[in-house]
Design a protein around this motif. Structure first.
Motif, PDB file in Angstrom:
ATOM      1  N   SER A 179       0.867  -1.176   0.000  1.00 26.14           N
ATOM      2  CA  SER A 179       0.000   0.000   0.000  1.00 26.14           C
ATOM      3  C   SER A 179       0.904   1.228   0.000  1.00 26.14           C
ATOM      4  CB  SER A 179      -0.877   0.027   1.254  1.00 26.14           C
ATOM      5  OG  SER A 179      -0.077   0.391   2.371  1.00 26.14           O
ATOM      6  N   GLY A 180       0.297   2.401  -0.104  1.00 24.88           N
ATOM      7  CA  GLY A 180       1.090   3.628  -0.114  1.00 24.88           C
ATOM      8  C   GLY A 180       1.883   3.801   1.170  1.00 24.88           C
ATOM      9  N   LEU A 181       1.250   3.459   2.282  1.00 28.77           N
ATOM     10  CA  LEU A 181       1.931   3.624   3.565  1.00 28.77           C
ATOM     11  C   LEU A 181       3.102   2.645   3.692  1.00 28.77           C
ATOM     12  CD1 LEU A 181       1.580   5.534   5.900  1.00 28.77           C
ATOM     13  CD2 LEU A 181       0.053   3.906   6.977  1.00 28.77           C
ATOM     14  N   ASN A 182       2.909   1.460   3.154  1.00 28.77           N
ATOM     15  CA  ASN A 182       3.971   0.461   3.154  1.00 28.77           C
ATOM     16  C   ASN A 182       5.132   0.929   2.263  1.00 28.77           C
ATOM     17  OD1 ASN A 182       4.356  -2.874   1.868  1.00 28.77           O
ATOM     18  ND2 ASN A 182       5.082  -2.144   3.835  1.00 28.77           N
ATOM     19  N   GLY A 195       0.779  17.615   3.731  1.00 28.84           N
ATOM     20  CA  GLY A 195       1.592  16.406   3.926  1.00 28.84           C
ATOM     21  C   GLY A 195       0.793  15.304   4.612  1.00 28.84           C
ATOM     22  N   HIS A 196       1.177  14.055   4.367  1.00 22.60           N
ATOM     23  CA  HIS A 196       0.430  12.925   4.938  1.00 22.60           C
ATOM     24  C   HIS A 196       0.614  12.873   6.457  1.00 22.60           C
ATOM     25  CE1 HIS A 196      -0.767   8.706   5.683  1.00 22.60           C
ATOM     26  NE2 HIS A 196      -1.543   8.895   4.636  1.00 22.60           N
ATOM     27  N   PHE A 197      -0.463  12.526   7.145  1.00 23.05           N
ATOM     28  CA  PHE A 197      -0.414  12.578   8.619  1.00 23.05           C
ATOM     29  C   PHE A 197       0.597  11.594   9.200  1.00 23.05           C
ATOM     30  CE2 PHE A 197      -2.342   8.646  10.107  1.00 23.05           C
ATOM     31  CZ  PHE A 197      -2.962   8.167   8.964  1.00 23.05           C
ATOM     32  N   ASP A 206       5.199  14.396   0.206  1.00 24.16           N
ATOM     33  CA  ASP A 206       4.091  13.490   0.561  1.00 24.16           C
ATOM     34  C   ASP A 206       2.732  14.195   0.519  1.00 24.16           C
ATOM     35  OD1 ASP A 206       4.725  15.132   2.664  1.00 24.16           O
ATOM     36  OD2 ASP A 206       4.166  13.695   4.202  1.00 24.16           O
ATOM     37  N   GLN A 207       2.478  14.932  -0.532  1.00 29.76           N
ATOM     38  CA  GLN A 207       1.175  15.608  -0.629  1.00 29.76           C
ATOM     39  C   GLN A 207       0.056  14.577  -0.570  1.00 29.76           C
ATOM     40  OE1 GLN A 207       1.900  18.036  -4.285  1.00 29.76           O
ATOM     41  NE2 GLN A 207       0.743  19.523  -3.076  1.00 29.76           N
ATOM     42  N   SER A 208      -0.882  14.787   0.332  1.00 32.22           N
ATOM     43  CA  SER A 208      -1.967  13.822   0.514  1.00 32.22           C
ATOM     44  C   SER A 208      -3.315  14.533   0.478  1.00 32.22           C
ATOM     45  CB  SER A 208      -1.769  13.107   1.855  1.00 32.22           C
ATOM     46  OG  SER A 208      -2.781  12.182   2.043  1.00 32.22           O
ATOM     47  N   ALA A 213       3.453  10.060  -4.894  1.00 27.52           N
ATOM     48  CA  ALA A 213       2.273  10.565  -5.621  1.00 27.52           C
ATOM     49  C   ALA A 213       1.093   9.615  -5.422  1.00 27.52           C
ATOM     50  CB  ALA A 213       2.604  10.718  -7.094  1.00 27.52           C
ATOM     51  N   SER A 214       0.933   9.106  -4.200  1.00 26.17           N
ATOM     52  CA  SER A 214      -0.108   8.096  -3.974  1.00 26.17           C
ATOM     53  C   SER A 214      -1.463   8.526  -4.516  1.00 26.17           C
ATOM     54  CB  SER A 214      -0.222   7.782  -2.479  1.00 26.17           C
ATOM     55  OG  SER A 214       0.797   6.887  -2.115  1.00 26.17           O
ATOM     56  N   HIS A 215      -1.873   9.752  -4.183  1.00 28.18           N
ATOM     57  CA  HIS A 215      -3.203  10.188  -4.634  1.00 28.18           C
ATOM     58  C   HIS A 215      -3.251  10.403  -6.132  1.00 28.18           C
ATOM     59  CE1 HIS A 215      -6.413  10.652  -1.759  1.00 28.18           C
ATOM     60  NE2 HIS A 215      -5.474  10.729  -0.827  1.00 28.18           N
ATOM     61  N   TRP A 216      -2.124  10.776  -6.725  1.00 27.33           N
ATOM     62  CA  TRP A 216      -2.148  11.237  -8.112  1.00 27.33           C
ATOM     63  C   TRP A 216      -1.544  10.231  -9.073  1.00 27.33           C
ATOM     64  CZ3 TRP A 216      -0.261  16.458  -5.835  1.00 27.33           C
ATOM     65  CH2 TRP A 216      -1.375  17.263  -5.556  1.00 27.33           C
ATOM     66  N   GLY A 249       3.684   5.376  -5.552  1.00 25.84           N
ATOM     67  CA  GLY A 249       2.252   5.684  -5.592  1.00 25.84           C
ATOM     68  C   GLY A 249       1.419   4.474  -5.258  1.00 25.84           C
ATOM     69  N   SER A 250       0.279   4.735  -4.656  1.00 19.90           N
ATOM     70  CA  SER A 250      -0.721   3.681  -4.474  1.00 19.90           C
ATOM     71  C   SER A 250      -1.323   3.383  -5.839  1.00 19.90           C
ATOM     72  CB  SER A 250      -1.871   4.143  -3.570  1.00 19.90           C
ATOM     73  OG  SER A 250      -1.408   4.665  -2.360  1.00 19.90           O
ATOM     74  N   THR A 251      -1.791   2.163  -6.012  1.00 19.10           N
ATOM     75  CA  THR A 251      -2.344   1.785  -7.323  1.00 19.10           C
ATOM     76  C   THR A 251      -3.862   1.663  -7.280  1.00 19.10           C
ATOM     77  OG1 THR A 251      -1.873  -0.527  -6.753  1.00 19.10           O
ATOM     78  CG2 THR A 251      -0.231   0.618  -8.070  1.00 19.10           C
ATOM     79  N   HIS A 252      -4.483   2.341  -6.307  1.00 14.81           N
ATOM     80  CA  HIS A 252      -5.941   2.167  -6.162  1.00 14.81           C
ATOM     81  C   HIS A 252      -6.659   3.477  -5.841  1.00 14.81           C
ATOM     82  CE1 HIS A 252      -3.866   1.476  -2.273  1.00 14.81           C
ATOM     83  NE2 HIS A 252      -4.828   2.266  -1.818  1.00 14.81           N
ATOM     84  N   LYS A 253      -6.060   4.599  -6.162  1.00 15.27           N
ATOM     85  CA  LYS A 253      -6.734   5.880  -5.887  1.00 15.27           C
ATOM     86  C   LYS A 253      -7.129   6.495  -7.239  1.00 15.27           C
ATOM     87  CE  LYS A 253      -3.993   6.532  -1.635  1.00 15.27           C
ATOM     88  NZ  LYS A 253      -4.866   5.889  -0.667  1.00 15.27           N
ATOM     89  N   THR A 254      -6.263   7.294  -7.840  1.00 13.28           N
ATOM     90  CA  THR A 254      -6.629   7.728  -9.196  1.00 13.28           C
ATOM     91  C   THR A 254      -6.296   6.666 -10.241  1.00 13.28           C
ATOM     92  OG1 THR A 254      -4.561   8.976  -9.188  1.00 13.28           O
ATOM     93  CG2 THR A 254      -6.608  10.226  -8.903  1.00 13.28           C
TER      94      THR A 254
END
Ligand SMILES: Cc1ncc(COP(=O)(O)O)c(C=O)c1O
Length: 446
Positions: free
Chosen positions: A96-99, A125-127, A171-173, A201-204, A226-231
């Motif tokens: 995941s993005g956090l991982n 930034g991400h919390f 880490d823009q979230s 770029a998890s969100h983007w 990046g996460s692969t499950h947001k955008t």
């Protein structure tokens, strides 16, 4: 006492949830849907398997279950990520993005006592970044800006020259507008040579892969994740990309000690989702997300909902932030009303520039579900009526269900195609392994 849940209950609840989900729309910006065929591996044998032998070395097949499907990771998922992400080296191991954040901080953040610089949560930034970095023994400093959507590069230059961080972790979230990565990289190179720049770029990520956003690697960042499950409409997972062999090596050396199973079936599902994205309109989808988001911001504004960043066109990406409190509706109440109308949204504190809670929505999944043109006007009408409680929720929910009859972005497979028949047969076969009562219960009884 809780009533025991039987297998029949489980299947009934899943069926009920499925029909509710199919009548509703998720507008949660950190989630997306994916195609049926990309979910197929999750029901089949690779779901149970480890896969480690990327090089296909004959002496390294200690876990043989992934052997036959190795090419799906190495010749489908990995090359497509290289192609769409324009990076020579990719890691598909994060879950995941956090991982991925943990992996990158551990691999590139330096040893205990090193400093990483990240974006202040008040500036999007991400919390979790600072807390995670400190748990790895790192010191943390923040990039800041005058407003919720700005970064002050003069402040950044002073800070970087003073603390000489090992890594700048972007880490823009909670984010409506992307950081100008090229200017930030130039500032880092000038003020603290040798410091690495990583963009999370998890969100983007879907917007980057689809070309709607500039690729941070083209802007000079050393690495990208990046996460692969947001955008991106794929499985819940994440990836790390770089053009630098030495950075790739550091990520590889670290990931073996942070991630064992990388969820092989999801990795194959990601490959299928990437193939669909490349060949079935991914770039058009990414552009449509951005256009729909800006348009939806205006449509809500016209309907009396206070939308953040109006002066800047509401958003450059997929998120919109709504200050329903300013319109006399507490965000939790707005979310409840929207939920009753079949629309799922976030209500949360911590949105930059908000004193209390706000409503956060995204147009990424509605766009994936095929909404376009006048559908957005209908969605905005329903949305505003739900927030202001001016029409019965059941009628609004029926209107949302009608919007769900749109076809998804990209071509839908012909229902008589041999591919679908084979996939359906595989699903049916997989489900037939279900025992009447669980195997475990039988074993206990015998
Ligand atoms: C910058 C950033 N990193 C990491 C994450 C965590 O991603 P995930 O939910 O995939 O673990 C997020 C989620 O919003 C994010 O925005």
């Amino acid at each position: 006492m809780n009533t025991p849940v039987t297998l029949d209950d489980v299947v009934r609840l899943l069926a009920e949830n499925e029909s509710e989900a199919r009548r509703g729309l998720s507008m949660v910006p950190s989630e997306n849907a994916m195609s049926g065929i990309s979910k197929l591996p999750l029901l089949l044998d690779p779901y149970h398997r480890y896969f480690f032998n990327e090089s296909d070395h004959p002496d390294r097949w200690h876990f043989r279950g992934g052997q036959r499907l190795r090419d799906l990771e190495m010749n489908l998922t990995v090359p497509l990520l290289r192609e769409l992400g324009r990076a020579e080296h990719v890691s598909v191991r994060p879950l995941s993005g956090l991982n991925a954040m943990a992996l990158v901080l551990a691999a590139l953040g330096g040893g205990p006592g090193s400093t990483v610089v990240t974006i202040a949560p008040e500036n999007g930034g991400h919390f979790a970044t600072a807390s995670l970095a400190r748990r790895l023994g790192l010191r943390v400093e923040f990039l800041r800006g005058a407003g919720p959507h700005e970064l002050d590069l003069e402040h950044a230059a002073d800070l970087l020259a003073r603390v000489r961080p090992t890594l700048v972790y972007v880490d823009q979230s909670h984010c409506l507008f992307p950081v100008d990565v090229a200017s930030l990289v130039a500032t880092v190179r000038a003020s603290s040579p040798g410091t690495l720049v990583h963009v999370d770029a998890s969100h983007w990520f879907g917007l980057v892969l689809g070309g709607a956003f500039r690729n941070p690697l083209d802007e000079g960042a050393d690495s990208l994740s990046g996460s692969t499950h947001k955008t991106f409409p794929g499985p819940q997972k994440a990836v790390v990309l770089t053009r630098d062999a030495a950075i790739d090596q550091r990520v590889r050396e670290t990931q073996d000690y942070l991630i064992s199973s990388h969820h092989f079936a999801s990795t194959i599902g990601l490959g299928i989702a990437l193939l669909e994205f490349r060949d079935c309109g991914g770039p058009a989808y990414a552009r449509a997300i951005v256009a729909h988001t800006r348009r939806f911001g205006r449509l809500l504004d016209e309907r009396g909902i206070t939308v953040a960043a109006k002066d800047r066109g509401y958003s450059a990406g997929h998120q919109l932030w709504l200050d329903t409190e300013a319109d006399g509706v507490a965000p939790k109440i707005a979310s409840d009303r929207l939920f009753a109308a079949g629309l799922r949204v976030n209500f949360m504190a911590g949105l930059p520039g908000f004193a209390g809670q706000g409503v956060r929505i995204g147009l990424n999944e509605p766009t994936y579900q095929g909404l376009a043109g006048d559908d957005l006007v209908e969605l905005a009408d329903v949305f505003a009526a739900a927030v202001h409680d001016t029409e019965p929720s059941r009628e609004l929910a029926d209107r949302v269900a009608a919007l769900r009859l749109r076809s998804r972005f990209g071509a839908t497979v012909d229902s008589t195609s041999p591919l679908l028949e084979t996939a359906l047969a595989l699903c049916a076969d997989a489900l037939r392994t279900t025992p009447a009562t669980s195997r475990h219960a039988q074993a206990v009884a015998s």
